[in-house]
Motif scaffolding. Sequence first.
Motif, PDB file in Angstrom:
ATOM      1  N   LEU A  62       0.829  -1.213   0.000  1.00  0.00           N
ATOM      2  CA  LEU A  62       0.000   0.000   0.000  1.00  0.00           C
ATOM      3  C   LEU A  62       0.859   1.256   0.000  1.00  0.00           C
ATOM      4  N   ILE A  63       1.929   1.256   0.766  1.00  0.00           N
ATOM      5  CA  ILE A  63       2.826   2.419   0.811  1.00  0.00           C
ATOM      6  C   ILE A  63       3.497   2.634  -0.544  1.00  0.00           C
ATOM      7  N   ARG A  64       3.936   1.556  -1.177  1.00  0.00           N
ATOM      8  CA  ARG A  64       4.558   1.684  -2.501  1.00  0.00           C
ATOM      9  C   ARG A  64       3.553   2.168  -3.543  1.00  0.00           C
ATOM     10  N   ALA A  65       2.338   1.634  -3.488  1.00  0.00           N
ATOM     11  CA  ALA A  65       1.304   2.080  -4.423  1.00  0.00           C
ATOM     12  C   ALA A  65       0.979   3.552  -4.186  1.00  0.00           C
ATOM     13  N   ARG A  66       0.966   3.972  -2.928  1.00  0.00           N
ATOM     14  CA  ARG A  66       0.731   5.381  -2.602  1.00  0.00           C
ATOM     15  C   ARG A  66       1.835   6.250  -3.187  1.00  0.00           C
ATOM     16  N   ALA A  67       3.085   5.816  -3.083  1.00  0.00           N
ATOM     17  CA  ALA A  67       4.212   6.570  -3.626  1.00  0.00           C
ATOM     18  C   ALA A  67       4.082   6.724  -5.145  1.00  0.00           C
ATOM     19  N   THR A  68       3.644   5.679  -5.808  1.00  0.00           N
ATOM     20  CA  THR A  68       3.421   5.743  -7.250  1.00  0.00           C
ATOM     21  C   THR A  68       2.311   6.735  -7.568  1.00  0.00           C
ATOM     22  N   ALA A  69       1.236   6.684  -6.797  1.00  0.00           N
ATOM     23  CA  ALA A  69       0.125   7.614  -7.013  1.00  0.00           C
ATOM     24  C   ALA A  69       0.578   9.060  -6.831  1.00  0.00           C
ATOM     25  N   VAL A  70       1.283   9.331  -5.754  1.00  0.00           N
ATOM     26  CA  VAL A  70       1.755  10.693  -5.476  1.00  0.00           C
ATOM     27  C   VAL A  70       2.682  11.173  -6.589  1.00  0.00           C
ATOM     28  N   ALA A  71       3.550  10.305  -7.084  1.00  0.00           N
ATOM     29  CA  ALA A  71       4.467  10.673  -8.165  1.00  0.00           C
ATOM     30  C   ALA A  71       3.714  11.047  -9.436  1.00  0.00           C
ATOM     31  N   GLN A  72       2.507  10.511  -9.594  1.00  0.00           N
ATOM     32  CA  GLN A  72       1.682  10.815 -10.765  1.00  0.00           C
ATOM     33  C   GLN A  72       0.662  11.921 -10.488  1.00  0.00           C
ATOM     34  N   GLY A  73       0.754  12.534  -9.319  1.00  0.00           N
ATOM     35  CA  GLY A  73      -0.161  13.621  -8.985  1.00  0.00           C
ATOM     36  C   GLY A  73      -1.520  13.165  -8.499  1.00  0.00           C
ATOM     37  N   ALA A  74      -1.611  11.916  -8.072  1.00  0.00           N
ATOM     38  CA  ALA A  74      -2.884  11.371  -7.580  1.00  0.00           C
ATOM     39  C   ALA A  74      -2.776  11.098  -6.082  1.00  0.00           C
ATOM     40  N   ARG A  75      -3.916  10.794  -5.484  1.00  0.00           N
ATOM     41  CA  ARG A  75      -3.959  10.398  -4.073  1.00  0.00           C
ATOM     42  C   ARG A  75      -4.427   8.960  -3.985  1.00  0.00           C
ATOM     43  N   LEU A  76      -3.930   8.254  -2.973  1.00  0.00           N
ATOM     44  CA  LEU A  76      -4.403   6.916  -2.691  1.00  0.00           C
ATOM     45  C   LEU A  76      -5.014   6.947  -1.305  1.00  0.00           C
ATOM     46  N   GLU A  77      -6.292   6.596  -1.215  1.00  0.00           N
ATOM     47  CA  GLU A  77      -7.017   6.628   0.050  1.00  0.00           C
ATOM     48  C   GLU A  77      -7.553   5.242   0.370  1.00  0.00           C
ATOM     49  N   LEU A  78      -7.525   4.883   1.636  1.00  0.00           N
ATOM     50  CA  LEU A  78      -8.136   3.646   2.091  1.00  0.00           C
ATOM     51  C   LEU A  78      -9.517   3.968   2.643  1.00  0.00           C
ATOM     52  N   VAL A  79     -10.506   3.175   2.252  1.00  0.00           N
ATOM     53  CA  VAL A  79     -11.867   3.364   2.752  1.00  0.00           C
ATOM     54  C   VAL A  79     -12.369   2.039   3.318  1.00  0.00           C
ATOM     55  N   ASN A  80     -13.303   2.133   4.230  1.00  0.00           N
ATOM     56  CA  ASN A  80     -13.934   0.965   4.855  1.00  0.00           C
ATOM     57  C   ASN A  80     -12.915   0.029   5.514  1.00  0.00           C
ATOM     58  N   VAL A  81     -11.968   0.618   6.203  1.00  0.00           N
ATOM     59  CA  VAL A  81     -10.953  -0.172   6.903  1.00  0.00           C
ATOM     60  C   VAL A  81     -11.478  -0.470   8.302  1.00  0.00           C
ATOM     61  N   HIS A  82     -11.520  -1.738   8.671  1.00  0.00           N
ATOM     62  CA  HIS A  82     -12.020  -2.105   9.997  1.00  0.00           C
ATOM     63  C   HIS A  82     -11.369  -3.390  10.461  1.00  0.00           C
ATOM     64  N   GLY A  83     -11.691  -3.777  11.660  1.00  0.00           N
ATOM     65  CA  GLY A  83     -11.200  -5.033  12.225  1.00  0.00           C
ATOM     66  C   GLY A  83      -9.691  -5.046  12.409  1.00  0.00           C
ATOM     67  N   ILE A  84      -9.111  -6.226  12.251  1.00  0.00           N
ATOM     68  CA  ILE A  84      -7.685  -6.406  12.479  1.00  0.00           C
ATOM     69  C   ILE A  84      -6.850  -5.610  11.477  1.00  0.00           C
ATOM     70  N   ALA A  85      -7.357  -5.410  10.268  1.00  0.00           N
ATOM     71  CA  ALA A  85      -6.615  -4.610   9.285  1.00  0.00           C
ATOM     72  C   ALA A  85      -6.480  -3.173   9.776  1.00  0.00           C
ATOM     73  N   ARG A  86      -7.553  -2.606  10.302  1.00  0.00           N
ATOM     74  CA  ARG A  86      -7.504  -1.243  10.829  1.00  0.00           C
ATOM     75  C   ARG A  86      -6.557  -1.162  12.030  1.00  0.00           C
ATOM     76  N   THR A  87      -6.678  -2.123  12.922  1.00  0.00           N
ATOM     77  CA  THR A  87      -5.814  -2.142  14.107  1.00  0.00           C
ATOM     78  C   THR A  87      -4.346  -2.184  13.696  1.00  0.00           C
ATOM     79  N   THR A  88      -4.013  -3.031  12.743  1.00  0.00           N
ATOM     80  CA  THR A  88      -2.632  -3.150  12.269  1.00  0.00           C
ATOM     81  C   THR A  88      -2.147  -1.834  11.677  1.00  0.00           C
ATOM     82  N   LEU A  89      -2.953  -1.195  10.857  1.00  0.00           N
ATOM     83  CA  LEU A  89      -2.570   0.080  10.239  1.00  0.00           C
ATOM     84  C   LEU A  89      -2.448   1.194  11.276  1.00  0.00           C
ATOM     85  N   GLU A  90      -3.297   1.160  12.293  1.00  0.00           N
ATOM     86  CA  GLU A  90      -3.209   2.162  13.368  1.00  0.00           C
ATOM     87  C   GLU A  90      -1.957   1.948  14.219  1.00  0.00           C
ATOM     88  N   ILE A  91      -1.699   0.708  14.624  1.00  0.00           N
ATOM     89  CA  ILE A  91      -0.547   0.415  15.478  1.00  0.00           C
ATOM     90  C   ILE A  91       0.764   0.785  14.790  1.00  0.00           C
TER      91      ILE A  91
END
Length: 99
Positions: A62-91
């Motif tokens: 996700l971080i690498r894909a975000r870097a590619t997006a930013v380099a192209q002038g776009a944004r990468l956003e995560l939506v509907n993040v919940h459960g253990i995936a959200r906890t992992t990203l928060e921690i």
Amino acid sequence: MKIIGRQDGDAVRVALTGELDLASSDEVRSYIEQALATTHPARVLVDMDGVAFCDSTGIEALIRARATAVAQGARLELVNVHGIARTTLEITGVLPLFS
């Protein structure tokens, strides 16, 4: 990992279902980077509603894909993040990068 993408106005929505881990992280990153290269969206919305688990390789993808997006002038956003995936990203402190 099941990946479904669709154009949504000036954005591309990429819906993920399954586990974002070593087995799927390259596929997810490649899919997002290909969507950026072919559609040139202003935003990529990664819908994580169906993601049951995300490990460090998934976060790296996700971080690498975000870097590619930013380099192209776009944004990468995560939506509907919940459960253990959200906890992992928060921690790990990376969730704010994607809002």
